[in-house]
Design a protein around this motif. Structure first.
Motif, mmCIF file in Angstrom:
data_model
loop_
_atom_site.group_PDB
_atom_site.id
_atom_site.type_symbol
_atom_site.label_atom_id
_atom_site.label_comp_id
_atom_site.label_asym_id
_atom_site.label_seq_id
_atom_site.Cartn_x
_atom_site.Cartn_y
_atom_site.Cartn_z
ATOM 1 N N LYS A 133 0.838 -1.205 0.000
ATOM 2 C CA LYS A 133 0.000 0.000 0.000
ATOM 3 C C LYS A 133 0.870 1.252 0.000
ATOM 4 C CE LYS A 133 -3.764 -2.279 2.440
ATOM 5 N NZ LYS A 133 -3.389 -3.542 1.915
ATOM 6 N N PRO A 134 0.356 2.356 -0.545
ATOM 7 C CA PRO A 134 1.112 3.617 -0.515
ATOM 8 C C PRO A 134 1.359 4.068 0.920
ATOM 9 C CG PRO A 134 -0.818 3.795 -1.941
ATOM 10 C CD PRO A 134 -0.924 2.488 -1.231
ATOM 11 N N LEU A 135 2.369 4.875 1.111
ATOM 12 C CA LEU A 135 2.701 5.411 2.430
ATOM 13 C C LEU A 135 1.750 6.568 2.739
ATOM 14 C CD1 LEU A 135 6.578 5.475 2.031
ATOM 15 C CD2 LEU A 135 5.189 3.732 3.160
ATOM 16 N N ARG A 136 0.665 6.286 3.401
ATOM 17 C CA ARG A 136 -0.365 7.299 3.656
ATOM 18 C C ARG A 136 -0.013 8.205 4.837
ATOM 19 N NH1 ARG A 136 -3.171 7.296 -0.733
ATOM 20 N NH2 ARG A 136 -4.207 5.379 -1.281
ATOM 21 N N GLU A 137 0.402 7.633 5.967
ATOM 22 C CA GLU A 137 0.615 8.418 7.180
ATOM 23 C C GLU A 137 1.848 9.301 7.110
ATOM 24 O OE1 GLU A 137 0.290 4.841 7.610
ATOM 25 O OE2 GLU A 137 -1.858 5.201 7.563
ATOM 26 N N ASP A 138 2.946 8.784 6.593
ATOM 27 C CA ASP A 138 4.207 9.536 6.620
ATOM 28 C C ASP A 138 4.843 9.624 5.241
ATOM 29 O OD1 ASP A 138 4.863 6.892 6.437
ATOM 30 O OD2 ASP A 138 6.200 6.856 8.167
ATOM 31 N N GLY A 139 4.037 9.595 4.204
ATOM 32 C CA GLY A 139 4.524 9.649 2.834
ATOM 33 C C GLY A 139 4.342 11.016 2.229
ATOM 34 N N PRO A 140 4.376 11.127 0.945
ATOM 35 C CA PRO A 140 4.226 10.070 -0.047
ATOM 36 C C PRO A 140 5.473 9.197 -0.246
ATOM 37 C CG PRO A 140 4.449 12.170 -1.157
ATOM 38 C CD PRO A 140 4.422 12.446 0.313
ATOM 39 N N VAL A 141 6.666 9.696 0.076
ATOM 40 C CA VAL A 141 7.859 8.866 -0.049
ATOM 41 C C VAL A 141 8.806 9.106 1.123
ATOM 42 C CG1 VAL A 141 7.797 8.700 -2.584
ATOM 43 C CG2 VAL A 141 9.101 10.530 -1.508
ATOM 44 N N HIS A 142 9.676 8.135 1.343
ATOM 45 C CA HIS A 142 10.781 8.250 2.291
ATOM 46 C C HIS A 142 12.068 8.204 1.488
ATOM 47 C CE1 HIS A 142 8.224 5.921 5.500
ATOM 48 N NE2 HIS A 142 7.657 7.048 5.111
ATOM 49 N N PHE A 143 13.117 8.858 1.989
ATOM 50 C CA PHE A 143 14.413 8.821 1.314
ATOM 51 C C PHE A 143 15.399 8.002 2.127
ATOM 52 C CE2 PHE A 143 18.740 10.241 0.679
ATOM 53 C CZ PHE A 143 18.864 10.124 -0.690
ATOM 54 N N TYR A 144 16.085 7.067 1.440
ATOM 55 C CA TYR A 144 17.145 6.258 2.030
ATOM 56 C C TYR A 144 18.445 6.542 1.297
ATOM 57 C CZ TYR A 144 13.647 3.264 4.290
ATOM 58 O OH TYR A 144 12.622 2.792 5.055
ATOM 59 N N TYR A 155 14.402 9.789 5.868
ATOM 60 C CA TYR A 155 13.719 11.076 5.765
ATOM 61 C C TYR A 155 12.300 10.799 5.282
ATOM 62 C CZ TYR A 155 18.515 12.858 5.900
ATOM 63 O OH TYR A 155 19.807 13.129 6.243
ATOM 64 N N LYS A 156 11.319 11.280 6.036
ATOM 65 C CA LYS A 156 9.925 10.964 5.734
ATOM 66 C C LYS A 156 9.169 12.207 5.285
ATOM 67 C CE LYS A 156 9.854 7.150 8.967
ATOM 68 N NZ LYS A 156 9.217 6.547 10.118
ATOM 69 N N HIS A 157 7.951 11.997 4.806
ATOM 70 C CA HIS A 157 7.041 13.062 4.372
ATOM 71 C C HIS A 157 7.608 13.859 3.196
ATOM 72 C CE1 HIS A 157 4.512 12.529 7.940
ATOM 73 N NE2 HIS A 157 5.625 12.491 8.642
#
Length: 164
Positions: A133-144, A155-157
């Protein structure tokens, strides 16, 4: 929540990314596989190049490979239950930064921003999916980072990428 992420700033082409369609992208990598960090960036780049060359050869020759239905079913289940990341490099290349010595700023929805060197960004990955599922709470993407140095605290949001 928007899944649209613009890449803007000092680029020749401002582009927009839609994280909701990356689940169909051949460049995606399972998060567990990515988190192994054994030259994963180099391995993923080589896998991507190999996949693209095979696709090009199929298009060029017109040969359609046989479809194994059980593999197709396995892929569907993997997509519906897996967590995935995608390399940031192809998107940055498509935006065509004016200079490779520039920095990349990741801008989050809550106002935080993270400044990376171009090399860190090119080697980085964006997480777009958790349990299919898409990252709804802390998305749309995270950076690694490509080396996994922030694997436990990515890094979130991230909602925008600017070349500065």
């Amino acid at each position: 929540m928007e899944t649209i992420i613009p890449i803007k700033g000092k680029v020749n082409y401002s582009i927009t990314l839609d994280a909701s369609v990356w689940i169909f992208d051949d460049r995606k990598v399972e998060l567990e596989e990515f988190l192994k960090f054994d030259n994963s960036t180099e391995k993923n780049e080589n896998d991507y190049i190999k996949t693209q060359s095979e696709r090009w050869e199929r298009e060029r020759t017109g040969i359609k490979p046989p479809v194994n239905r059980s593999i197709k079913r396995f892929e569907k289940e993997r997509v519906l239950t897996g967590s995935f990341v995608i390399p940031l490099a192809p998107f940055l290349e498509n935006a065509d930064p004016i200079d490779n010595e520039l920095n990349v700023q990741l801008i989050s929805e809550n106002g935080d921003s993270y400044v990376l060197t171009m090399e860190e960004a090119v080697n980085g990955f964006l997480r777009f999916s958790k349990d299919g599922k898409p990252l709804r709470e802390d998305g749309p993407v995270h950076f690694y980072y490509g080396d996994g140095s922030n694997a436990s605290d990515p890094y979130k949001h991230i909602s925008s990428i600017a070349i500065i």
